[in-house]
Design a protein around this motif. Structure first.
Motif, PDB file in Angstrom:
ATOM      1  N   GLU A 214       0.816  -1.219   0.000  1.00 40.06           N
ATOM      2  CA  GLU A 214       0.000   0.000   0.000  1.00 40.06           C
ATOM      3  C   GLU A 214       0.846   1.264   0.000  1.00 40.06           C
ATOM      4  O   GLU A 214       0.464   2.283  -0.583  1.00 40.06           O
ATOM      5  CB  GLU A 214      -0.923   0.012   1.236  1.00 40.06           C
ATOM      6  N   THR A 215       1.997   1.222   0.651  1.00 39.15           N
ATOM      7  CA  THR A 215       2.793   2.447   0.850  1.00 39.15           C
ATOM      8  C   THR A 215       3.974   2.578  -0.100  1.00 39.15           C
ATOM      9  O   THR A 215       4.650   3.607  -0.096  1.00 39.15           O
ATOM     10  CB  THR A 215       3.340   2.482   2.291  1.00 39.15           C
ATOM     11  N   LEU A 216       4.234   1.583  -0.915  1.00 35.69           N
ATOM     12  CA  LEU A 216       5.461   1.560  -1.727  1.00 35.69           C
ATOM     13  C   LEU A 216       5.656   2.839  -2.539  1.00 35.69           C
ATOM     14  O   LEU A 216       6.753   3.390  -2.594  1.00 35.69           O
ATOM     15  CB  LEU A 216       5.438   0.346  -2.665  1.00 35.69           C
ATOM     16  N   GLY A 217       4.613   3.351  -3.155  1.00 34.00           N
ATOM     17  CA  GLY A 217       4.747   4.517  -4.024  1.00 34.00           C
ATOM     18  C   GLY A 217       4.924   5.823  -3.298  1.00 34.00           C
ATOM     19  O   GLY A 217       5.216   6.853  -3.924  1.00 34.00           O
TER      20      GLY A 217
ATOM     21  N   ILE B 252       5.783   2.260 -10.040  1.00 39.30           N
ATOM     22  CA  ILE B 252       6.919   2.331 -10.957  1.00 39.30           C
ATOM     23  C   ILE B 252       7.377   3.768 -11.204  1.00 39.30           C
ATOM     24  O   ILE B 252       8.567   4.028 -11.415  1.00 39.30           O
ATOM     25  CB  ILE B 252       6.587   1.625 -12.297  1.00 39.30           C
ATOM     26  N   SER B 253       6.465   4.743 -11.162  1.00 38.33           N
ATOM     27  CA  SER B 253       6.858   6.137 -11.397  1.00 38.33           C
ATOM     28  C   SER B 253       7.779   6.657 -10.302  1.00 38.33           C
ATOM     29  O   SER B 253       8.548   7.591 -10.526  1.00 38.33           O
ATOM     30  CB  SER B 253       5.616   7.030 -11.502  1.00 38.33           C
ATOM     31  N   THR B 254       7.692   6.066  -9.109  1.00 33.73           N
ATOM     32  CA  THR B 254       8.632   6.402  -8.027  1.00 33.73           C
ATOM     33  C   THR B 254       9.901   5.574  -8.138  1.00 33.73           C
ATOM     34  O   THR B 254      11.018   6.094  -8.066  1.00 33.73           O
ATOM     35  CB  THR B 254       7.988   6.160  -6.645  1.00 33.73           C
ATOM     36  N   LEU B 255       9.758   4.290  -8.335  1.00 32.83           N
ATOM     37  CA  LEU B 255      10.898   3.375  -8.365  1.00 32.83           C
ATOM     38  C   LEU B 255      11.861   3.687  -9.506  1.00 32.83           C
ATOM     39  O   LEU B 255      13.076   3.527  -9.360  1.00 32.83           O
ATOM     40  CB  LEU B 255      10.409   1.925  -8.495  1.00 32.83           C
TER      41      LEU B 255
END
Length: 757
Positions: free
Chosen positions: A61-64, A90-93
């Motif tokens: 839930e919090t990854l992004g 993915i836009s953060t990673l």
């Protein structure tokens, strides 16, 4: 928080923070990478905020919302993520830097598991995670999609792919029957991967097309010669970016004095691209056509005595040019280096008076004798000098530690662990971090370790600690430590852990501890796994054979089935191939990876067999050109005595130094004195002690001549015992060649010529 700016990097009031506020703080801390100091404190703060931000919530839930703190997630946490969560975030990673190899493997696999089929869109979303898309997946992509990838913003990550991945992309871009359009579409640094064989089949190049492409030296040699035959304006070639790499000495000698002086700036603008041999040729040309206006730094490329020609009025430009690292483009033996530094000291008058002089000296400061550092730097200049040394702390500290006198002068005989880390802890720790991939003195490593251990209350336990390897608890910490230690050149591996497949790439040098039977137990069906192992060059023949055979067995391939990217991915393990199997390699695959195979330091027998295969591609050795010799690399060391003796002496500078080192001693000694004198400074410096021992006095004299940068047709620099085949030139304006035999037969004419000169 938004008003804190960079002060957010030092926020330490964490007791009352909730998860939402911690996530905002983490987002704001992206800017902390701009801080010039050591990042250990920032990393510790991010780790603590990460724990708060994930309280009472699942990681899916919090990854992004965790910003670049996600690099602190453990391997078990990453493996627990769902493919859908990775896809959403993915836009953060894709913007995060600092991933370890194992982290990239895990996240890439999860993202690709969700995407199923690779297209331009989903590949362009991967950013920094692109590094572990398999070679086979790249080859399965549509060529148009790949072409878009190479032209898009994500192409910056393509250049960091493994050689096998790059070759896989290239083989797809240059498919049979459409070579021309595929090559033209390739941009930037990726163009260096194009083989000389493919270039020779492409007729549509011009200087404009090549301006935006990065060239290898063999490519530049071929293309410059090709375009010189068709262009009406040769000056356009000199200003066409990296084409200048392909200018040979014969091209320089053929330039008229006016043309040379008018366009010398093109060479100077691209000085970093030039080889030491090219710099030497430029220096001689300038000396001949306009020595009074000669840029003083070029004198360092000539025999040492020419440095006396630098007048006092030219000292400042001389120092500035050497201080800009142009000294790195020269090959200096100990005698010439001493001469250059002596001239530097003379220009400085053994002192550095102010910050202006520090700026002039630049990187030369690292090479100055201990006496100048100890007594010659004025108090006014010291602060600026220390600032400059800090910015290049990595190279400088290595020099200090290998020069005990310089070290004692700088630190006033104080013990490093009690002095250096008390007054300059962050400077030295930052230097240690930057030098993590270099071979460091044990004393320096131990001092860093002691400092970190003594200040463990201030540094997070997960920080890299060079030095002794203590007991490691927990799989995540162990894997992270393995990746760090595996990247250290000086690390002597003990027995490795029981390896899972996706951890193999992180082992680095630790994999060298696996014996032959253990290597056979690994799953080596993927060429990408093998490519990660083959980056190590210290495998025993038995280990290399186990890896090579393991790949063939696990993948089901035979030698005749290998594609070009397989050959590249096998790397150093390819040297373990049975020489009877080399003829089985398909010529169509071999010819496009000759340059890659030419980087391998294989046995003489293997190189000789590869040389026979190269003859099928490039013809008889008597037909080889400078670009072919450059492309072949170490494969050229497979030449026989007869073939080597038949090579024109003008080709000798275009052997790669690695090929010179690989030539067997008994074959190297067959070179004529003329051929040895024509090696050029860089290749002469590559000659091994074992090779030297087999040379005659005349050959040794010629070798020293090449090392000094003496010109082969300069009478002033000719060895007294030069043989009858040498062809000096007079100093007359026409520069007409004269017979060496005539000179020997007329000693009075020789004497008169010397006097008149």
């Amino acid at each position: 928080m938004f008003r804190l700016g960079l002060l957010v990097c030092f926020y330490d009031d964490l007791e009352l923070l909730d998860a939402a506020v911690a996530q905002v703080l983490l987002h704001q801390m992206i800017k902390c990478s701009r801080l010039r100091g050591f990042q250990a404190g920032v990393q510790k703060l991010k780790a603590e905020l990460l724990d708060i931000a994930t309280e009472n919530q699942t990681l899916n839930e919090t990854l992004g919302s965790l910003s670049d703190a996600v690099v602190g997630l453990t391997y078990s946490q990453l493996e627990s993520l769902s493919p859908e969560a990775v896809h959403r975030a993915i836009s953060t990673l894709n913007q995060v830097s600092g991933w370890t190899k194992s982290q990239v493997i895990i996240l890439s696999a999860k993202y690709l598991a969700h995407e199923k089929v690779l297209s331009f869109y989903n590949v362009s979303q991967m950013g920094a995670l692109l590094g572990w898309v398999s070679t086979q997946d790249f080859c399965s992509m549509d060529r148009k999609d790949l072409s878009q990838v190479l032209r898009s913003a994500v192409s910056q990550y393509v250049f960091n792919l493994s050689p096998a991945q790059k070759q896989g992309i290239l083989s797809k871009m240059i498919e049979a029957g459409d070579t021309a359009s595929g090559i033209v579409e390739i941009q930037g640094a990726f163009f260096k991967e194009v083989s000389l064989f493919d270039l020779r089949r492409e007729p549509g190049f011009n200087s404009t097309v090549l301006k935006e492409k990065e060239l290898g030296r063999s490519q530049a040699l071929f293309l410059y010669e090709l375009l010189l035959k068709t262009t009406r304006r040769p000056e356009e070639l000199l200003s066409a970016g990296q084409l200048v790499k392909g200018v040979t000495c014969s091209h320089i000698d053929a330039m008229s004095p006016d043309f040379f002086l008018a366009h010398f700036q093109d060479f100077q603008n691209n000085f970093a691209l030039l080889s030491p041999y090219q710099v030497n040729c430029l220096a001689w040309k300038y000396w001949e056509v306009s020595r009074l206006s000669m840029p003083p730094f070029l004198l360092a490329a000539l025999p040492a005595r020419y440095l006396a020609s630098v007048p006092a009025s030219q000292c400042v430009p001389f120092l500035i040019s050497l201080g800009k690292s142009w000294l790195d483009s020269l090959v200096l033996d100990s005698y010439k280096k001493t001469s250059v530094l002596r001239k530097v000291q003379q220009c400085l008058d053994d002192s550095i008076a102010d910050e202006y002089t520090v700026d002039i000296v630049g990187n030369l400061l690292c090479h100055l004798p201990a006496a100048i550092i100890d007594r010659g730097i004025s108090p006014r200049a010291w602060a600026t000098a220390l600032h400059g040394l800090r910015d290049s702390a990595g190279d400088w500290l290595l020099g200090v530690w290998y020069d005990e006198i310089k070290f004692l002068c700088l630190f006033r005989k104080c013990d490093l662990s009690s002095f250096g880390f008390r007054f300059f802890p962050e400077i030295l720790l930052q230097a240690a971090s930057k030098m993590a991939r270099t071979l460091l003195p044990k004393e320096f490593l131990w001092a860093v370790f002691e400092s970190v251990r003594n200040s463990s209350d201030k540094l997070p336990s997960s920080d890299p600690m060079p030095g002794e390897c203590t007991a490691v608890h927990g799989e995540d910490t162990f894997i992270r430590t393995c990746e760090l230690l595996g990247s250290c050149p000086g690390f002597q591996p003990e027995k490795a852990i029981q390896v899972q497949e996706h951890h193999i790439v992180s082992l680095g040098r630790i994999a060298l501890a696996l014996n032959e039977s253990e290597l056979k137990q690994l799953d080596l069906s993927s060429i990408d796994i093998v490519a990660s192992l083959s980056q190590q060059t210290e495998w025993t023949p038995g280990q290399a054979e186990s890896i090579l055979q393991g790949f063939l067995d696990d993948s089901g391939y035979h030698i005749q089935d290998l594609k070009s990217f397989h050959l590249v991915g096998l790397g150093a393990t390819l040297c373990a191939i049975n020489i009877t199997e080399i003829p089985l390699i398909k010529i169509s695959e071999f010819r496009v990876v000759v340059a890659r195979i030419g980087t391998l330091l294989c046995s003489t027998h293997v190189l000789a067999e590869f040389k026979r295969k190269a003859e099928v591609v490039f013809g008889d050795p008597t037909e080889w050109t400078s670009s072919v010799l450059q492309e072949l690399g170490t494969i050229a060391a497979g030449l026989t005595k007869t073939e080597l003796r038949m090579l024109d002496k003008d080709l000798m500078p275009y052997f790669q130094p690695s090929a010179i080192k690989c030539l067997p001693d008994e074959i190297f000694k067959e070179l004529s004195a003329d051929q040895i004198a024509s090696l050029g400074p860089e290749n002469a410096a590559a000659v091994t002690h074992a090779q030297r021992r087999r040379l005659s006095p005349l050959q040794l004299q010629s070798l020293q001549w090449a090392l000094d940068g003496a010109k082969i047709h300069s009478w002033q620099d000719a060895p007294a015992s030069a043989g009858p085949t040498r062809t000096p030139y007079s100093r007359s304006p026409a520069g007409a060649p004269l017979s060496w035999g005539l000179w020997l037969g007329c000693p009075l004419l020789v004497l008169m010529a010397k006097i008149l000169w």
